[in-house]
Design an enzyme around this catalytic site. Structure first.
Site, PDB file in Angstrom:
ATOM      1  N   ARG A 153      -0.849 -14.480   4.884  1.00 13.87           N
ATOM      2  CA  ARG A 153      -1.847 -13.792   5.817  1.00 13.87           C
ATOM      3  C   ARG A 153      -1.118 -13.868   7.195  1.00 13.87           C
ATOM      4  O   ARG A 153      -1.223 -12.964   7.861  1.00 13.87           O
ATOM      5  CB  ARG A 153      -3.287 -14.541   6.213  1.00 13.87           C
ATOM      6  CG  ARG A 153      -4.023 -14.285   4.699  1.00 13.87           C
ATOM      7  CD  ARG A 153      -4.691 -12.932   4.848  1.00 13.87           C
ATOM      8  NE  ARG A 153      -5.633 -12.594   5.737  1.00 13.87           N
ATOM      9  CZ  ARG A 153      -6.406 -11.484   5.898  1.00 13.87           C
ATOM     10  NH1 ARG A 153      -6.249 -10.650   4.916  1.00 13.87           N
ATOM     11  NH2 ARG A 153      -7.260 -11.369   6.633  1.00 13.87           N
ATOM     12  N   GLU A 185      -9.293 -11.589  -6.760  1.00 11.51           N
ATOM     13  CA  GLU A 185      -8.455 -10.344  -6.962  1.00 11.51           C
ATOM     14  C   GLU A 185      -7.308 -10.385  -7.804  1.00 11.51           C
ATOM     15  O   GLU A 185      -6.995  -9.237  -8.318  1.00 11.51           O
ATOM     16  CB  GLU A 185      -7.818 -10.301  -5.388  1.00 11.51           C
ATOM     17  CG  GLU A 185      -9.157  -9.984  -4.392  1.00 11.51           C
ATOM     18  CD  GLU A 185      -8.578  -9.726  -2.999  1.00 11.51           C
ATOM     19  OE1 GLU A 185      -7.177 -10.208  -2.509  1.00 11.51           O
ATOM     20  OE2 GLU A 185      -9.434  -9.625  -1.872  1.00 11.51           O
ATOM     21  N   HIS A 212      -1.900  -5.284   1.465  1.00  9.59           N
ATOM     22  CA  HIS A 212      -3.123  -6.189   1.509  1.00  9.59           C
ATOM     23  C   HIS A 212      -2.601  -7.537   1.060  1.00  9.59           C
ATOM     24  O   HIS A 212      -1.873  -7.544   0.352  1.00  9.59           O
ATOM     25  CB  HIS A 212      -3.738  -5.584   0.406  1.00  9.59           C
ATOM     26  CG  HIS A 212      -5.009  -6.379  -0.203  1.00  9.59           C
ATOM     27  ND1 HIS A 212      -6.187  -6.725   0.475  1.00  9.59           N
ATOM     28  CD2 HIS A 212      -5.163  -7.536  -1.026  1.00  9.59           C
ATOM     29  CE1 HIS A 212      -6.888  -7.414   0.068  1.00  9.59           C
ATOM     30  NE2 HIS A 212      -6.383  -8.041  -0.855  1.00  9.59           N
ATOM     31  N   ASN A 240      -1.638   0.109   7.350  1.00  6.42           N
ATOM     32  CA  ASN A 240      -1.040  -1.412   7.716  1.00  6.42           C
ATOM     33  C   ASN A 240      -0.169  -1.881   6.739  1.00  6.42           C
ATOM     34  O   ASN A 240       0.063  -3.065   6.443  1.00  6.42           O
ATOM     35  CB  ASN A 240      -2.101  -2.172   8.310  1.00  6.42           C
ATOM     36  CG  ASN A 240      -3.209  -2.584   7.279  1.00  6.42           C
ATOM     37  OD1 ASN A 240      -3.355  -1.888   6.311  1.00  6.42           O
ATOM     38  ND2 ASN A 240      -4.356  -3.145   7.523  1.00  6.42           N
ATOM     39  N   TYR A 292     -12.789  -2.944  -2.047  1.00 13.03           N
ATOM     40  CA  TYR A 292     -13.278  -2.835  -0.776  1.00 13.03           C
ATOM     41  C   TYR A 292     -14.811  -2.812  -0.588  1.00 13.03           C
ATOM     42  O   TYR A 292     -15.339  -2.304   0.333  1.00 13.03           O
ATOM     43  CB  TYR A 292     -12.390  -1.585  -0.331  1.00 13.03           C
ATOM     44  CG  TYR A 292     -11.155  -1.807  -0.006  1.00 13.03           C
ATOM     45  CD1 TYR A 292     -10.580  -2.778   0.863  1.00 13.03           C
ATOM     46  CD2 TYR A 292     -10.267  -0.658  -0.492  1.00 13.03           C
ATOM     47  CE1 TYR A 292      -9.294  -2.893   1.215  1.00 13.03           C
ATOM     48  CE2 TYR A 292      -8.839  -1.070  -0.119  1.00 13.03           C
ATOM     49  CZ  TYR A 292      -8.359  -1.930   0.567  1.00 13.03           C
ATOM     50  OH  TYR A 292      -7.218  -2.107   0.730  1.00 13.03           O
ATOM     51  N   LYS A 329       0.831  -1.288  -0.040  1.00  8.03           N
ATOM     52  CA  LYS A 329      -0.090   0.009  -0.067  1.00  8.03           C
ATOM     53  C   LYS A 329       0.838   1.174  -0.011  1.00  8.03           C
ATOM     54  O   LYS A 329       2.039   1.120   0.274  1.00  8.03           O
ATOM     55  CB  LYS A 329      -0.941  -0.050   1.105  1.00  8.03           C
ATOM     56  CG  LYS A 329      -1.986  -1.129   1.302  1.00  8.03           C
ATOM     57  CD  LYS A 329      -2.565  -0.952   2.523  1.00  8.03           C
ATOM     58  CE  LYS A 329      -3.687  -2.187   2.715  1.00  8.03           C
ATOM     59  NZ  LYS A 329      -4.648  -1.987   3.837  1.00  8.03           N
TER      60      LYS A 329
HETATM   61  P1  ADP Z   1      -7.481  -6.791   6.099  1.00 10.06           P
HETATM   62  O1  ADP Z   1      -6.786  -5.732   5.142  1.00 10.06           O
HETATM   63  O2  ADP Z   1      -6.514  -7.159   7.145  1.00 10.06           O
HETATM   64  O3  ADP Z   1      -7.890  -8.171   5.379  1.00 10.06           O
HETATM   65  P2  ADP Z   1     -10.098  -5.683   5.991  1.00 10.06           P
HETATM   66  O4  ADP Z   1     -10.373  -6.412   4.662  1.00 10.06           O
HETATM   67  O5  ADP Z   1     -11.108  -5.940   7.113  1.00 10.06           O
HETATM   68  O6  ADP Z   1      -8.508  -5.952   6.378  1.00 10.06           O
HETATM   69  O7  ADP Z   1      -9.953  -4.011   5.840  1.00 10.06           O
HETATM   70  C1  ADP Z   1      -9.309  -3.767   4.676  1.00 10.06           C
HETATM   71  C2  ADP Z   1      -8.405  -2.506   5.094  1.00 10.06           C
HETATM   72  O8  ADP Z   1      -9.565  -1.153   5.477  1.00 10.06           O
HETATM   73  C3  ADP Z   1      -7.460  -2.879   5.971  1.00 10.06           C
HETATM   74  O9  ADP Z   1      -6.343  -3.279   5.672  1.00 10.06           O
HETATM   75  C4  ADP Z   1      -7.169  -1.488   6.664  1.00 10.06           C
HETATM   76  O10 ADP Z   1      -6.412  -0.643   5.792  1.00 10.06           O
HETATM   77  C5  ADP Z   1      -8.573  -0.695   6.565  1.00 10.06           C
HETATM   78  N1  ADP Z   1      -9.469  -0.844   7.751  1.00 10.06           N
HETATM   79  C6  ADP Z   1      -9.986  -1.929   8.165  1.00 10.06           C
HETATM   80  N2  ADP Z   1     -10.800  -1.569   9.306  1.00 10.06           N
HETATM   81  C7  ADP Z   1     -10.562  -0.205   9.598  1.00 10.06           C
HETATM   82  C8  ADP Z   1     -11.104   0.720  10.734  1.00 10.06           C
HETATM   83  N3  ADP Z   1     -11.818   0.365  11.618  1.00 10.06           N
HETATM   84  N4  ADP Z   1     -10.554   1.782  10.713  1.00 10.06           N
HETATM   85  C9  ADP Z   1      -9.706   2.206   9.580  1.00 10.06           C
HETATM   86  N5  ADP Z   1      -9.252   1.340   8.548  1.00 10.06           N
HETATM   87  C10 ADP Z   1      -9.603   0.265   8.504  1.00 10.06           C
END
Ligand code: ADP
Length: 153
Positions: free
Chosen positions: A85, A126, A115, A112, A49, A9
């Site tokens: 993961r 994807e 992805h 974070n 998303y 990212k």
């Molecule tokens: P992951 O990337 O761990 O699979 P998700 O698919 O639930 O998680 O969410 C996609 C992305 O959205 C996350 O990687 C993160 O960047 C963002 N995200 C998820 N939950 C939150 C939150 N509560 N507040 C802000 N950003 C979030």
């Protein structure tokens, strides 16, 4: 061999962590079968998303993914989805254990760094979303016999 989608990212690109993160996958014994840089569109991110479209932070996470270009990777290996993961860690960098990518480098739930597809089914969808067919390459790594036992491959 299983394939999965990994996106480094903007938080990883801006912080100069592309090399560190890719190195972890290489050292683990995973194989890159596709890799490119791209500036993602809002339209593509809305699709990617879609499971979060009701969330208050939906627009914010899409905007954060468009701060700069990202690195899009197809990573391959036995059980690649699960292995990656585990290496990435949970969504919130503050909850992620040291030793994981998010645990070592991220202090944020949003920023974070990575992805990674969360299931084999999601990976297939994807990869099609982010790669043209001819952007993913088939080749046999020379180190195959050092990476896996005969009955694992
Ligand atoms: P992951 O990337 O761990 O699979 P998700 O698919 O639930 O998680 O969410 C996609 C992305 O959205 C996350 O990687 C993160 O960047 C963002 N995200 C998820 N939950 C939150 C939150 N509560 N507040 C802000 N950003 C979030």
């Amino acid at each position: 061999m299983e394939r999965t989608l990994v996106i480094l990212k903007p938080s990883a690109v801006q912080r100069g962590l592309i090399g560190d993160i890719i190195t972890r996958f290489e050292k683990k014994g995973l194989m890159l079968s596709g890799m490119k840089m791209a500036w993602l569109s809002d339209e593509l991110l809305t699709e990617h998303y879609a499971h979060l479209k009701e969330k208050s932070f939906f627009k914010r996470i899409k905007d954060a993914m468009r701060v700069c270009p990202v690195i899009i990777c197809c990573v391959e290996g036995i059980d690649a989805v699960h292995v990656i993961r585990t290496m990435v860690g949970p969504t919130n960098g503050r909850d992620a254990l040291p030793g994981t990518i998010r645990g070592d480098f991220s202090m944020s739930i949003q920023e974070n760094l990575v992805h990674a597809s969360d299931s084999v089914e999601a990976a297939e969808i994807e990869l099609k979303r982010f790669f043209m067919k001819d952007e993913i390459y088939e080749y046999v790594p020379q180190l195959m016999r050092s990476l896996y036992a005969n009955d694992e491959v």
